[in-house]
Scaffold this active site. Structure first.
Site, PDB file in Angstrom:
ATOM      1  N   TYR A  93      -2.364  -1.571  10.324  1.00  0.00           N
ATOM      2  CA  TYR A  93      -2.359  -1.573   8.855  1.00  0.00           C
ATOM      3  C   TYR A  93      -0.998  -1.141   8.314  1.00  0.00           C
ATOM      4  O   TYR A  93      -0.413  -1.789   7.442  1.00  0.00           O
ATOM      5  CB  TYR A  93      -3.471  -0.657   8.319  1.00  0.00           C
ATOM      6  N   SER A 139       0.868  -1.184   0.000  1.00  0.00           N
ATOM      7  CA  SER A 139       0.000   0.000   0.000  1.00  0.00           C
ATOM      8  C   SER A 139       0.900   1.228   0.000  1.00  0.00           C
ATOM      9  O   SER A 139       2.092   1.137   0.330  1.00  0.00           O
ATOM     10  CB  SER A 139      -0.839   0.000   1.278  1.00  0.00           C
TER      11      SER A 139
HETATM   12  N1  LIG Z   1      -8.762  -0.005  -1.611  1.00  0.00           N
HETATM   13  C1  LIG Z   1      -7.695   0.726  -1.296  1.00  0.00           C
HETATM   14  O1  LIG Z   1      -7.761   1.958  -1.220  1.00  0.00           O
HETATM   15  C2  LIG Z   1      -6.363   0.065  -1.045  1.00  0.00           C
HETATM   16  C3  LIG Z   1      -5.224   0.873  -0.990  1.00  0.00           C
HETATM   17  C4  LIG Z   1      -3.978   0.288  -0.794  1.00  0.00           C
HETATM   18  C5  LIG Z   1      -3.876  -1.084  -0.649  1.00  0.00           C
HETATM   19  N2  LIG Z   1      -5.013  -1.849  -0.687  1.00  0.00           N
HETATM   20  C6  LIG Z   1      -4.842  -3.299  -0.546  1.00  0.00           C
HETATM   21  O2  LIG Z   1      -5.338  -3.936  -1.701  1.00  0.00           O
HETATM   22  C7  LIG Z   1      -5.754  -5.269  -1.370  1.00  0.00           C
HETATM   23  C8  LIG Z   1      -7.127  -5.540  -1.972  1.00  0.00           C
HETATM   24  O3  LIG Z   1      -8.060  -4.684  -1.331  1.00  0.00           O
HETATM   25  P1  LIG Z   1      -9.387  -4.138  -2.047  1.00  0.00           P
HETATM   26  O4  LIG Z   1      -9.223  -2.678  -2.194  1.00  0.00           O
HETATM   27  O5  LIG Z   1      -9.704  -4.949  -3.247  1.00  0.00           O
HETATM   28  O6  LIG Z   1     -10.432  -4.389  -0.857  1.00  0.00           O
HETATM   29  P2  LIG Z   1     -11.769  -5.264  -0.756  1.00  0.00           P
HETATM   30  O7  LIG Z   1     -12.147  -5.192   0.687  1.00  0.00           O
HETATM   31  O8  LIG Z   1     -12.738  -4.802  -1.765  1.00  0.00           O
HETATM   32  O9  LIG Z   1     -11.319  -6.745  -1.154  1.00  0.00           O
HETATM   33  C9  LIG Z   1     -10.521  -7.541  -0.321  1.00  0.00           C
HETATM   34  C10 LIG Z   1     -10.955  -8.990  -0.471  1.00  0.00           C
HETATM   35  O10 LIG Z   1     -10.069  -9.789   0.312  1.00  0.00           O
HETATM   36  C11 LIG Z   1     -10.819 -10.717   1.046  1.00  0.00           C
HETATM   37  N3  LIG Z   1     -10.050 -11.064   2.253  1.00  0.00           N
HETATM   38  C12 LIG Z   1      -9.753 -10.255   3.295  1.00  0.00           C
HETATM   39  N4  LIG Z   1      -9.047 -10.927   4.207  1.00  0.00           N
HETATM   40  C13 LIG Z   1      -8.870 -12.186   3.728  1.00  0.00           C
HETATM   41  C14 LIG Z   1      -8.214 -13.332   4.207  1.00  0.00           C
HETATM   42  N5  LIG Z   1      -7.594 -13.326   5.398  1.00  0.00           N
HETATM   43  N6  LIG Z   1      -8.235 -14.459   3.463  1.00  0.00           N
HETATM   44  C15 LIG Z   1      -8.872 -14.481   2.255  1.00  0.00           C
HETATM   45  N7  LIG Z   1      -9.516 -13.418   1.754  1.00  0.00           N
HETATM   46  C16 LIG Z   1      -9.513 -12.278   2.480  1.00  0.00           C
HETATM   47  C17 LIG Z   1     -12.128 -10.019   1.358  1.00  0.00           C
HETATM   48  O11 LIG Z   1     -13.163 -10.945   1.657  1.00  0.00           O
HETATM   49  C18 LIG Z   1     -12.369  -9.242   0.068  1.00  0.00           C
HETATM   50  O12 LIG Z   1     -13.117  -9.991  -0.853  1.00  0.00           O
HETATM   51  C19 LIG Z   1      -5.667  -5.348   0.147  1.00  0.00           C
HETATM   52  O13 LIG Z   1      -4.464  -5.998   0.520  1.00  0.00           O
HETATM   53  C20 LIG Z   1      -5.627  -3.902   0.583  1.00  0.00           C
HETATM   54  O14 LIG Z   1      -5.002  -3.720   1.847  1.00  0.00           O
HETATM   55  C21 LIG Z   1      -6.238  -1.317  -0.880  1.00  0.00           C
END
Ligand SMILES: NC(=O)c1ccc[n+]([C@@H]2O[C@H](COP(=O)([O-])OP(=O)(O)OC[C@H]3O[C@@H](n4cnc5c(N)ncnc54)[C@H](O)[C@@H]3O)[C@@H](O)[C@H]2O)c1
Length: 280
Positions: free
Chosen positions: A168, A155
């Site tokens: 986080y 991130s």
């Molecule tokens: N959305 C943002 O702004 C953002 C920014 C930087 C980094 N990220 C990172 O990107 C990645 C994807 O996030 P996203 O934005 O698609 O969010 P999201 O919440 O839409 O999707 C995350 C998915 O991961 C699944 N998940 C969570 N914990 C899990 C586990 N322990 N085992 C299996 N599945 C699990 C959830 O059920 C969900 O379907 C994450 O690692 C998040 O930290 C997101």
């Protein structure tokens, strides 16, 4: 659409929705068979909902509609045995796992005085231990086959910081350390390990009621439109509140491509310029 990944198998964790779904579909569009993983279960430690079984099933439909084979598993990445079992099943049914995108993750916001151990364990378990378990499950097969492309999801918080996000931020810095360490260890086996560092991405992780209320406690029923202007000015340099998940997928595809064979141990920001503030 090019068929660059024809004959390859790509595993994507957190694939029920958001960035994970976008990555899985992007690989399938380019010829890869796909392994999907999502826990499909909410966490009592979090104030927003996670992906569901029906969302995971929908991702599977999107992949198979493209004519690709798909192995789908409801598994929690923090459970090492479950990840080992999913990878074993995928290797049996599809022959290999050549590409792994350790994307699953959760977020939690809490000042340190109110930061529960449950939230700490949930965030570290999903975001850091979960990435370790995913990599530990896929690497033996990659080493044996002398080929692998691993992409972890960190991130912009993985090289920066934010108040009230201790777990986080720590987890995402940890992902970068894990990525670089394994890049060194696996280089001789023709396996690359890189990390993407997204900024704000338009997924349910940031587009949810708890997030809207956090930013606009003055409103009874705040929406995305109410917080977008604040988000746009908070961390990104470019005036955009959130990027589309497909913008991250494009970099993930690049890192998995044959032409990226000699890129390893690096972190790639997709963050509308937020990383320009980092030291290096
Ligand atoms: N959305 C943002 O702004 C953002 C920014 C930087 C980094 N990220 C990172 O990107 C990645 C994807 O996030 P996203 O934005 O698609 O969010 P999201 O919440 O839409 O999707 C995350 C998915 O991961 C699944 N998940 C969570 N914990 C899990 C586990 N322990 N085992 C299996 N599945 C699990 C959830 O059920 C969900 O379907 C994450 O690692 C998040 O930290 C997101």
């Amino acid at each position: 659409m090019s068929q660059d990944f024809q004959g390859r198998v790509a595993l994507v964790t957190g694939a029920a929705r958001g960035q994970g779904r976008a990555h899985a579909v992007a690989f399938a569009e380019r010829g890869a068979d796909i392994v999907l993983c999502d826990r499909c279960e909410d966490s009592a430690a979090l104030d927003y909902s996670l992906g569901t079984r029906s969302e995971l099933a929908h991702t599977e439909e999107l992949v198979t509609a493209l004519g690709r084979r798909c192995v789908s598993g409801q598994a929690d990445t923090s459970d090492r045995a479950a990840m080992d079992e999913l990878v074993r099943r995928a290797e049996n049914e599809l022959g290999s796992v050549d590409i792994a995108v350790a994307n699953a993750g959760v977020t939690g916001v809490s000042p340190i005085g109110e930061h529960t151990s449950e939230l700490w364990h949930e965030v570290i378990g999903s975001n850091l231990t979960g990435v370790f378990n995913t990599l530990a499950a896929v690497t033996p097969g990659m080493i044996a086959r002398k080929y692998g492309r691993i992409i972890t999801t960190s991130s912009m918080m993985g090289r920066g910081a934010s108040p009230a996000m201790a777990a986080y931020v720590a987890s995402k810095w940890g992902v970068i350390g894990l990525t670089k360490s394994l890049a060194m260890e696996l280089a001789a086996h023709h396996i690359t390990v890189n990390s993407v560092a997204p900024g704000n991405i338009a997924t349910p992780m940031v587009q949810n009621d708890a997030m809207y209320r956090r930013f606009r406690p003055d409103l009874t029923d705040p929406t995305w439109e109410d917080i977008a202007p604040t988000l746009a000015g908070l961390t990104h340099l470019q005036p955009v509140a959130a990027l589309d998940p497909e913008e991250v997928s494009r970099v993930v595809l690049f890192l998995a491509a044959e032409a990226s064979a000699h890129l390893t141990g690096m972190v790639f920001p997709i963050d509308a310029g937020a990383g320009a503030k980092n030291n290096a």
